[in-house]
Design a protein around this motif. Structure first.
Motif, PDB file in Angstrom:
ATOM      1  N   LEU A  54      35.352  38.127  30.450  1.00 53.68           N
ATOM      2  CA  LEU A  54      36.456  38.242  30.134  1.00 53.68           C
ATOM      3  C   LEU A  54      37.493  38.133  31.591  1.00 53.68           C
ATOM      4  CD1 LEU A  54      38.925  38.732  27.987  1.00 53.68           C
ATOM      5  CD2 LEU A  54      39.121  40.949  28.713  1.00 53.68           C
ATOM      6  N   VAL A  55      37.026  38.704  32.633  1.00 58.10           N
ATOM      7  CA  VAL A  55      37.551  38.580  33.769  1.00 58.10           C
ATOM      8  C   VAL A  55      36.847  37.496  34.536  1.00 58.10           C
ATOM      9  CG1 VAL A  55      36.160  40.408  35.153  1.00 58.10           C
ATOM     10  CG2 VAL A  55      38.498  39.890  36.013  1.00 58.10           C
ATOM     11  N   ALA A  56      35.924  37.179  34.224  1.00 55.22           N
ATOM     12  CA  ALA A  56      35.145  35.775  34.909  1.00 55.22           C
ATOM     13  C   ALA A  56      35.738  34.722  34.663  1.00 55.22           C
ATOM     14  CB  ALA A  56      33.739  36.032  34.775  1.00 55.22           C
ATOM     15  N   ALA A  57      36.268  34.815  33.313  1.00 58.36           N
ATOM     16  CA  ALA A  57      36.927  33.411  33.108  1.00 58.36           C
ATOM     17  C   ALA A  57      38.150  32.892  33.508  1.00 58.36           C
ATOM     18  CB  ALA A  57      37.207  33.707  31.458  1.00 58.36           C
ATOM     19  N   LEU A  58      38.755  34.123  34.453  1.00 61.36           N
ATOM     20  CA  LEU A  58      40.128  33.524  35.297  1.00 61.36           C
ATOM     21  C   LEU A  58      39.602  32.750  36.314  1.00 61.36           C
ATOM     22  CD1 LEU A  58      41.766  36.853  35.575  1.00 61.36           C
ATOM     23  CD2 LEU A  58      42.423  35.161  34.192  1.00 61.36           C
TER      24      LEU A  58
END
Length: 288
Positions: free
Chosen positions: A263-267
């Motif tokens: 979820l955060v890596a997708a930033l």
């Protein structure tokens, strides 16, 4: 098309194989674009070593009033460093927002509510800094992932923390929670028990219980359907339901293919194909 898929899989394998540790975050930062901002690193918002934040000032700001986002990382309130999340600052700056990635004191240096006091101080510093830089009318948001999402939620829903800094929750144009724990009593994870002063945990440490008829800033709640670390229903969905019950503005995004880490890596710029996390965040802050 096959080459594109292979390239994406290679990025994913390299960046996510050890994302839980520093090496994975180092890879993520190394492969992320870093040419959209003017960084200002290590600004002090207090006199303690961990009371520092990094500013990523966009080269091409959003049109209209400036948007600024103070981001708090996760790590179970025990681990983490702002330098590990440079990719978040760069991603937000590339979208035209002023990003501030803040450190805060961790356990065992502090337990609840010490880290919330730091996050409130960082947010107050952000508001002062924006005014000093000519952005007095900037729309200010707090955001976070995992434990950092909890921190952001508490600042937005419980007026004690910003109030201690001479601010109200109305200084916030909104808040963004990514895979946050918002309703986790009784605590079931041994490492978290001392963070919240077990056996003296209190209900007022839970964001969900601070949502009532009083004014609340708009919320954007993001979660991965495959999250196996923070229970989606108990936390994100229950908070969204309570916000809706009291008719507070809330947007809920559940990504079927994402989990707690992705979820955060997708930033990160090379991993944005994983899901529209950054576009959803940018759309939210742009409409404030």
């Amino acid at each position: 098309m096959a080459i594109t898929r292979l390239t994406r899989r290679a990025w994913l394998a390299a960046a996510l194989s050890s994302l839980a540790g520093c090496s994975g975050l180092d890879v993520l930062n190394a492969i992320s674009k870093a040419d959209a901002s003017i960084p200002m690193l290590g600004l002090a918002y207090g006199d303690k070593p961990r009371q520092r934040l990094d500013v990523y000032r966009p080269i091409r700001p959003m049109a209209g009033a400036a948007r600024a986002v103070v981001f708090f990382y996760g790590g179970s309130w025990r681990d983490g460093s702002r330098t590990d999340y440079a990719f978040v600052g760069e991603a937000l700056a590339a979208a035209g927002a002023i990003a501030m990635v803040a450190d805060y004191r961790l356990y065992p240096e502090v337990s609840y509510p010490g880290f919330l006091e730091d996050c409130a101080a960082a947010t107050a510093f952000a508001r002062r800094w924006l005014a000093q830089q000519g952005y007095a009318n900037a729309r200010l948001f707090v955001a976070g992932h995992s434990a950092g999402a909890y921190n952001a939620a508490m600042l937005a829903t419980d007026s004690r923390w910003l109030g201690a800094q001479g601010l109200s929750t109305e200084t916030l144009s909104g808040w963004i929670g990514m895979a946050g724990p918002y309703n986790f009593l009784p605590i079931e994870t041994a490492d978290i028990l001392p963070v919240f002063n077990h056996p003296h945990e209190t209900q007022d440490s839970q964001p969900v219980f601070h949502v009532d008829q009083r004014w609340q800033p708009p919320a954007l709640l993001l979660t991965g359907e495959r999250d196996a670390y923070v229970d989606v229903g108990r936390n994100t969905l229950s908070l969204a339901e309570r916000l809706m019950k009291f008719r507070h503005p809330v947007e809920l995004k559940v990504y079927p293919q994402l989990d707690h880490k992705t979820l955060v890596a997708a930033l990160a710029s090379p991993l944005q194909f994983l899901g529209p996390v950054l576009p959803d965040v940018v759309d939210f802050i742009a409409r404030a």
